[in-house]
Design an enzyme around this catalytic site. Sequence first.
Site, PDB file in Angstrom:
ATOM      1  N   GLY A  13       0.840  -1.198   0.000  1.00 24.09           N
ATOM      2  CA  GLY A  13       0.000   0.000   0.000  1.00 24.09           C
ATOM      3  C   GLY A  13       0.875   1.248   0.000  1.00 24.09           C
ATOM      4  O   GLY A  13       0.540   2.249  -0.637  1.00 24.09           O
ATOM      5  N   THR A  14       1.976   1.171   0.705  1.00 25.70           N
ATOM      6  CA  THR A  14       2.910   2.300   0.759  1.00 25.70           C
ATOM      7  C   THR A  14       3.371   2.671  -0.651  1.00 25.70           C
ATOM      8  O   THR A  14       3.381   3.844  -1.041  1.00 25.70           O
ATOM      9  CB  THR A  14       4.136   1.917   1.634  1.00 25.70           C
ATOM     10  OG1 THR A  14       3.660   1.658   2.948  1.00 25.70           O
ATOM     11  CG2 THR A  14       5.189   3.001   1.641  1.00 25.70           C
ATOM     12  N   ASN A  56      -6.502   4.412   9.927  1.00 27.18           N
ATOM     13  CA  ASN A  56      -5.960   3.195  10.522  1.00 27.18           C
ATOM     14  C   ASN A  56      -5.898   3.249  12.049  1.00 27.18           C
ATOM     15  O   ASN A  56      -5.919   2.224  12.716  1.00 27.18           O
ATOM     16  CB  ASN A  56      -4.561   2.908   9.960  1.00 27.18           C
ATOM     17  CG  ASN A  56      -3.689   4.126   9.902  1.00 27.18           C
ATOM     18  OD1 ASN A  56      -4.039   5.125   9.260  1.00 27.18           O
ATOM     19  ND2 ASN A  56      -2.554   4.080  10.572  1.00 27.18           N
ATOM     20  N   GLN A  60      -7.475   0.503   4.766  1.00 26.89           N
ATOM     21  CA  GLN A  60      -8.162   0.035   5.973  1.00 26.89           C
ATOM     22  C   GLN A  60      -9.649  -0.219   5.740  1.00 26.89           C
ATOM     23  O   GLN A  60     -10.265  -0.993   6.470  1.00 26.89           O
ATOM     24  CB  GLN A  60      -7.991   1.047   7.115  1.00 26.89           C
ATOM     25  CG  GLN A  60      -6.589   1.116   7.670  1.00 26.89           C
ATOM     26  CD  GLN A  60      -6.142  -0.167   8.374  1.00 26.89           C
ATOM     27  OE1 GLN A  60      -6.952  -1.017   8.747  1.00 26.89           O
ATOM     28  NE2 GLN A  60      -4.837  -0.316   8.548  1.00 26.89           N
ATOM     29  N   SER A 120      -4.449  -2.916  -0.175  1.00 30.74           N
ATOM     30  CA  SER A 120      -3.265  -3.709   0.170  1.00 30.74           C
ATOM     31  C   SER A 120      -3.675  -5.092   0.665  1.00 30.74           C
ATOM     32  O   SER A 120      -4.606  -5.231   1.471  1.00 30.74           O
ATOM     33  CB  SER A 120      -2.464  -2.967   1.241  1.00 30.74           C
ATOM     34  OG  SER A 120      -1.380  -3.747   1.682  1.00 30.74           O
ATOM     35  N   HIS A 158      -2.236  -7.562   2.622  1.00 28.02           N
ATOM     36  CA  HIS A 158      -2.072  -8.166   3.963  1.00 28.02           C
ATOM     37  C   HIS A 158      -3.051  -7.629   4.995  1.00 28.02           C
ATOM     38  O   HIS A 158      -3.095  -8.115   6.125  1.00 28.02           O
ATOM     39  CB  HIS A 158      -0.619  -8.012   4.454  1.00 28.02           C
ATOM     40  CG  HIS A 158      -0.223  -6.629   4.872  1.00 28.02           C
ATOM     41  ND1 HIS A 158      -0.050  -6.283   6.196  1.00 28.02           N
ATOM     42  CD2 HIS A 158       0.033  -5.515   4.166  1.00 28.02           C
ATOM     43  CE1 HIS A 158       0.311  -5.012   6.276  1.00 28.02           C
ATOM     44  NE2 HIS A 158       0.376  -4.528   5.061  1.00 28.02           N
ATOM     45  N   THR A 160       9.683  -7.301 -12.236  1.00 25.52           N
ATOM     46  CA  THR A 160       8.972  -8.577 -12.365  1.00 25.52           C
ATOM     47  C   THR A 160       7.896  -8.698 -11.287  1.00 25.52           C
ATOM     48  O   THR A 160       8.141  -8.442 -10.114  1.00 25.52           O
ATOM     49  CB  THR A 160       9.975  -9.754 -12.277  1.00 25.52           C
ATOM     50  OG1 THR A 160      10.947  -9.563 -13.311  1.00 25.52           O
ATOM     51  CG2 THR A 160       9.277 -11.093 -12.461  1.00 25.52           C
ATOM     52  N   CYS A 202       7.246   5.400  16.415  1.00 24.19           N
ATOM     53  CA  CYS A 202       8.650   5.483  16.821  1.00 24.19           C
ATOM     54  C   CYS A 202       9.460   5.834  15.586  1.00 24.19           C
ATOM     55  O   CYS A 202       9.462   5.093  14.619  1.00 24.19           O
ATOM     56  CB  CYS A 202       9.094   4.131  17.358  1.00 24.19           C
ATOM     57  SG  CYS A 202      10.807   4.093  17.803  1.00 24.19           S
TER      58      CYS A 202
HETATM   59  N1  PLP Z   1      -2.545   3.134   4.297  1.00 20.86           N
HETATM   60  C1  PLP Z   1      -3.107   2.799   5.467  1.00 20.86           C
HETATM   61  C2  PLP Z   1      -4.354   3.487   5.894  1.00 20.86           C
HETATM   62  C3  PLP Z   1      -2.538   1.814   6.267  1.00 20.86           C
HETATM   63  O1  PLP Z   1      -3.100   1.493   7.434  1.00 20.86           O
HETATM   64  C4  PLP Z   1      -1.349   1.181   5.815  1.00 20.86           C
HETATM   65  C5  PLP Z   1      -0.680   0.176   6.651  1.00 20.86           C
HETATM   66  O2  PLP Z   1      -0.808   0.176   7.852  1.00 20.86           O
HETATM   67  C6  PLP Z   1      -0.817   1.563   4.587  1.00 20.86           C
HETATM   68  C7  PLP Z   1      -1.437   2.542   3.855  1.00 20.86           C
HETATM   69  C8  PLP Z   1       0.432   0.946   4.055  1.00 20.86           C
HETATM   70  O3  PLP Z   1       0.159  -0.326   3.542  1.00 20.86           O
HETATM   71  P1  PLP Z   1       1.312  -1.394   3.421  1.00 20.86           P
HETATM   72  O4  PLP Z   1       1.551  -1.941   4.798  1.00 20.86           O
HETATM   73  O5  PLP Z   1       0.783  -2.419   2.474  1.00 20.86           O
HETATM   74  O6  PLP Z   1       2.508  -0.690   2.903  1.00 20.86           O
END
Ligand code: PLP
Length: 397
Positions: A98-99, A169, A197, A217, A219, A255, A340
């Site tokens: 997601g990042t 989140n 989320q 995302s 996971h 890839t 942190c």
């Molecule tokens: N956006 C939100 C709202 C999230 O809670 C998170 C992960 O905690 C992310 C993006 C990032 O996702 P990823 O862990 O797949 O990089």
Amino acid sequence: MISLASITLFWRSEQAYIEVTTDLFMTPYLFFDHNATTFLDPRVADAVAELGDVPLNPSSVHRFGREAKLIMERARKEVREALSVPPSDYEVVFASSGTEANNMALFGFPDHALFVSATEHPSVLQAAQSRGGVVIPVDKNGIICLDELDILLSESKRPPLVSVMIANNETGVIQPMQEIIERVHDKGGIVHTDAVQALGKIPVSVEALLPDMLTISSHKIGGPSGAAALVLARHLKPEPLLFGGGQERGIRPGTENVRAVHGFAVALSLAKERQVKMESLAHLRGSMESQLKELGAVIHGSHSLRLPNTSYITMPGVSYETQIIHFDLAGIAVSAGSACSSGRISASHVLQAMGVSEEAALATIRVSFGPELSEDGIDRFVRAWKALCERVSGGAG
Ligand code: PLP
């Protein structure tokens, strides 16, 4: 002392929690940190295992390559179905997290003026900071200030790109996305929304919202780490973050992680089932929150619409570290309301944006339930909370 040798971990079939057997306690360890990540759904694990050890590179023209390509295209279809994506207007680009997908959206349009809400995930907020973005404030309930948004949009000299998450989140607070999107579109801007989320907890429909870009995302919904997707309007041509091959139409070269994407697709096919279970948790959360409030707890964002599984709770005067350790020893995993960075603990930017004091923010924990939460789990949490309150007020904390 808990000896590591005495700890046994195993999945429960309905992935509600892991069971930890120790010399000290024979109760199941409750995992109340589902917004951080989730158990791999056993059906996802089986589907990924079924792929075996075949080499899967969708760029190859031989039969293995063709198989890999088919897996990617089936997964794209699954994203479309899970999110009701109008097929001719949007494309689906897979990424590793997601990042990454959030960064692709924010850095993809360097000519646009960037605006993000103050409570975004760091993958949006920090990307925006490094790109000179402007932060849109939220009110004390965690909801974006629409009037401020209007002012920022009218004053913008360049076409705006606005990024606002569907659900937070930390607090679980849900933004009025429809209104936000309409306002931005009226001003000729484009909207990215982080649905990481929201997916699997509340309905998410691209067809209903019509954002220009949307991130999900794997996971967070019982899929493996290593897969995510950016759904984007077909007419948009973002500058890529990476350069290399032509994978994912050149928007995300490299890839493809076919196994993770396959697992993601299976998790997406189960997202609706997950959502229905999650929606049913609201009453258990409500019962927990009213009991905790009687014990002096403060619940953040509770006056707004929230994700059904999330509660962000301050135990006044008790540090989040004390709380997390206490709950861990009581067999319950929760997480901190703080981040942190560089070894320094700082109060949650989300709470600070909502006007919560640093002291209160550092006494806050997040509880995020999974689909199989039971009344018994809530009872155990409330009992553990009460025990800590009593210990602290008795001077032992
Ligand atoms: N956006 C939100 C709202 C999230 O809670 C998170 C992960 O905690 C992310 C993006 C990032 O996702 P990823 O862990 O797949 O990089």
